[in-house]
Design an enzyme around this catalytic site. Structure first.
Site, PDB file in Angstrom:
ATOM      1  N   PHE A 145       0.009  -9.579   3.860  1.00 19.79           N
ATOM      2  CA  PHE A 145      -0.479  -8.517   2.976  1.00 19.79           C
ATOM      3  C   PHE A 145      -1.603  -9.093   2.127  1.00 19.79           C
ATOM      4  O   PHE A 145      -1.373  -9.979   1.313  1.00 19.79           O
ATOM      5  CB  PHE A 145       0.606  -7.925   2.073  1.00 19.79           C
ATOM      6  CG  PHE A 145       0.051  -6.799   1.238  1.00 19.79           C
ATOM      7  CD1 PHE A 145      -0.007  -5.504   1.725  1.00 19.79           C
ATOM      8  CD2 PHE A 145      -0.494  -7.049  -0.024  1.00 19.79           C
ATOM      9  CE1 PHE A 145      -0.584  -4.478   0.978  1.00 19.79           C
ATOM     10  CE2 PHE A 145      -1.075  -6.011  -0.774  1.00 19.79           C
ATOM     11  CZ  PHE A 145      -1.113  -4.719  -0.277  1.00 19.79           C
ATOM     12  N   ASP A 232      -4.504 -17.120  -0.269  1.00 21.92           N
ATOM     13  CA  ASP A 232      -4.370 -15.898  -1.067  1.00 21.92           C
ATOM     14  C   ASP A 232      -3.180 -16.102  -2.003  1.00 21.92           C
ATOM     15  O   ASP A 232      -2.031 -15.889  -1.629  1.00 21.92           O
ATOM     16  CB  ASP A 232      -4.149 -14.688  -0.158  1.00 21.92           C
ATOM     17  CG  ASP A 232      -4.033 -13.385  -0.952  1.00 21.92           C
ATOM     18  OD1 ASP A 232      -3.891 -13.452  -2.194  1.00 21.92           O
ATOM     19  OD2 ASP A 232      -4.066 -12.300  -0.332  1.00 21.92           O
ATOM     20  N   LYS A 261      -3.927 -10.305  -9.941  1.00 23.55           N
ATOM     21  CA  LYS A 261      -2.701  -9.912 -10.630  1.00 23.55           C
ATOM     22  C   LYS A 261      -2.522 -10.561 -12.014  1.00 23.55           C
ATOM     23  O   LYS A 261      -3.129 -10.112 -12.970  1.00 23.55           O
ATOM     24  CB  LYS A 261      -1.506 -10.129  -9.705  1.00 23.55           C
ATOM     25  CG  LYS A 261      -1.566  -9.171  -8.498  1.00 23.55           C
ATOM     26  CD  LYS A 261      -0.276  -8.984  -7.751  1.00 23.55           C
ATOM     27  CE  LYS A 261      -0.399  -7.817  -6.785  1.00 23.55           C
ATOM     28  NZ  LYS A 261      -0.318  -8.163  -5.379  1.00 23.55           N
TER      29      LYS A 261
HETATM   30  C1  LIG Z   1      -1.278  -7.537  -4.383  1.00 24.78           C
HETATM   31  C2  LIG Z   1      -1.900  -8.448  -3.410  1.00 24.78           C
HETATM   32  C3  LIG Z   1      -3.239  -8.282  -2.995  1.00 24.78           C
HETATM   33  C4  LIG Z   1      -4.072  -7.091  -3.386  1.00 24.78           C
HETATM   34  O1  LIG Z   1      -4.283  -6.974  -4.744  1.00 24.78           O
HETATM   35  P1  LIG Z   1      -4.786  -5.574  -5.337  1.00 24.78           P
HETATM   36  O2  LIG Z   1      -5.101  -5.901  -6.779  1.00 24.78           O
HETATM   37  O3  LIG Z   1      -3.670  -4.599  -5.193  1.00 24.78           O
HETATM   38  O4  LIG Z   1      -5.991  -5.171  -4.565  1.00 24.78           O
HETATM   39  C5  LIG Z   1      -3.778  -9.229  -2.154  1.00 24.78           C
HETATM   40  N1  LIG Z   1      -3.060 -10.268  -1.723  1.00 24.78           N
HETATM   41  C6  LIG Z   1      -1.778 -10.464  -2.084  1.00 24.78           C
HETATM   42  C7  LIG Z   1      -1.038 -11.649  -1.585  1.00 24.78           C
HETATM   43  C8  LIG Z   1      -1.143  -9.553  -2.927  1.00 24.78           C
HETATM   44  O5  LIG Z   1       0.131  -9.716  -3.265  1.00 24.78           O
END
Ligand SMILES: *Cc1c(COP(=O)(O)O)cnc(C)c1O
Length: 409
Positions: A145, A232, A261
């Site tokens: 994700f 990520d 985040k």
């Molecule tokens: C939440 C998340 C994203 C996307 O972040 P948004 O601010 O919702 O665009 C990307 N990578 C990971 C691992 C995430 O948990």
């Protein structure tokens, strides 16, 4: 407050009527938050065990972060990058020193930061590595994700995420997660690989923790084949897993680090990509950007959010509370036929439940926990994620474990 004079049912109905139905929330309508707690419109208090998908690691309404938000908003909120401002450079110096990289590129959401990393990686591949135009490939993992843009969903394996959004962006190779040999095979046989994009722990997939040594082995392979290791850490970073970065558990330093985040403590959308000069220098003026990226409010908020992580020793607390939590959950798995297994690191954990006889079991348990004052969200039909703010105390955790225990049993 004027908004909260409406009932929970009315507010849910407003969303149903006027908002797109692209989410399926638990039927709880929240109106306040402080620390590890949130309150609904009827004044009922809950422990927040989602933390807005780990955006609120520092706890709701952290006074220092909110103070930075308010004070900077009153002074100067947005200039665009057409001009310099007196916050951005200070923030850039701070965050690059904090994580040990030459440069940062500020964006707003996690998906934008991932997009930025993909663009950076491809541009580097053409301009520095010498891959032929339009041939660069990026290796990604199953059950990933990374966000919701068209390019990112192009390499999702979840039909809900990618279905009917084609045509898709080409140039991605999907391999199984937690499989070093799969990566080795691609890198051995495919000369045009520019990068490997990976979540150190797969968050949305339900806190899937790879085997020990996975990240360091993948990192070594990437080094060997001159392929960029892109982590990520939007969800796993910023103390959530018991270290500042989840990659720190294996002493891996990503070539490209993606954050989001909790970089704002949840008060504002702030994301960032960090890399050294040899990579970041491929971006020249006009080749990438964002109107809001690196704005003064974001810059001020991010500095405060990072200071809080360090000064309140939130990684250490996440580590300790996580061990306590998983220990108790393991015991629960012994006692209850419903609880199958617990997994995770630090305070990014998931309980797997046996939904053989009852498909919506995870959802039902979450409803029951909400009744008892604890909010968590199922992911898939049999996984409940538990990720409270990292400021949670042992006493509070004890109370929460009792609630979970009672509801599962
Ligand atoms: C939440 C998340 C994203 C996307 O972040 P948004 O601010 O919702 O665009 C990307 N990578 C990971 C691992 C995430 O948990």
């Amino acid at each position: 407050m004027e908004f909260t004079t409406r009932s929970a049912a009315e507010l849910i109905e407003l969303e149903n009527q006027h908002g797109a139905h692209n989410y399926h929330p638990l039927p709880v309508v929240l109106s306040e938050g402080k620390g590890v707690h949130v309150w609904d419109v009827d004044g009922k208090r809950y422990y927040d065990f989602l933390s807005a998908y780990s955006a609120v690691n520092q706890g709701h309404g952290h006074p220092r972060i909110v103070d930075a938000l308010i004070r900077q908003s009153l002074r100067l909120s947005l200039t665009s990058r057409a001009f310099y401002n007196d916050r951005l450079g200070v923030y850039e110096a701070f965050i690059t020193e904090y994580f040990g990289y030459d440069k940062v590129l500020p964006m707003n959401t996690g998906a934008e930061a991932v997009e930025t990393a993909i663009k950076l990686c491809r541009k580097w591949a053409y301009e520095r590595k010498g891959i032929a135009e339009n041939q660069a490939k990026i290796v990604v993992c199953e059950q990933n994700f990374h966000g919701r843009t068209t390019t990112i969903v192009s390499f999702s394996v979840d039909p809900d995420a990618y279905g009917h959004y084609g045509p898709y962006t080409p140039g991605f190779v999907v391999i199984p997660y937690n499989d070093v040999d799969a990566l080795r095979e691609v890198l051995e046989n495919e000369p045009d690989v520019a990068g490997f994009l990976v979540e150190p722990i797969q968050g949305e997939a339900g806190a899937r923790v790879p085997g020990e040594g996975y990240l360091s082995a993948c990192h070594a392979l990437c080094k060997h084949y001159n392929v960029l290791f892109m982590a990520d850490e939007v969800q796993t970073g910023l103390a959530r897993t018991g270290r500042l970065l989840a990659c720190d558990h294996e002493e891996v330093r990503p070539d490209i680090l993606i954050l989001g985040k909790a970089l704002s403590g949840g008060v504002y959308p702030v994301s960032a990509v960090l890399a050294d000069n040899e990579y970041m220098e491929v971006f020249k003026p006009g080749q990438h950007g964002s109107t809001f990226g690196g704005n003064p409010v974001a810059a001020a908020v991010a500095v405060a959010a990072l200071e809080v992580l360090r000064e309140e020793r939130l990684a250490e607390n996440a580590q300790q509370m996580g061990e306590y939590f998983r220990g108790e959950m393991e015991q629960l798995c012994q006692e209850s036929p419903v609880a199958v297994a617990v997994r995770g690191k630090g305070l990014l954990n998931a309980l797997i439940v046996n939904n053989h006889d009852k498909k919506d079991l995870a959802w039902d348990i979450c409803l029951r926990m909400a009744d008892h004052g604890l909010l968590a969200k199922p992911t898939h039909t049999n996984i409940i994620r538990f990720a409270p703010p990292l400021i949670i105390t042992r006493e509070e955790m004890k109370e929460c474990i009792a609630i979970i225990r009672q509801c599962v049993r």
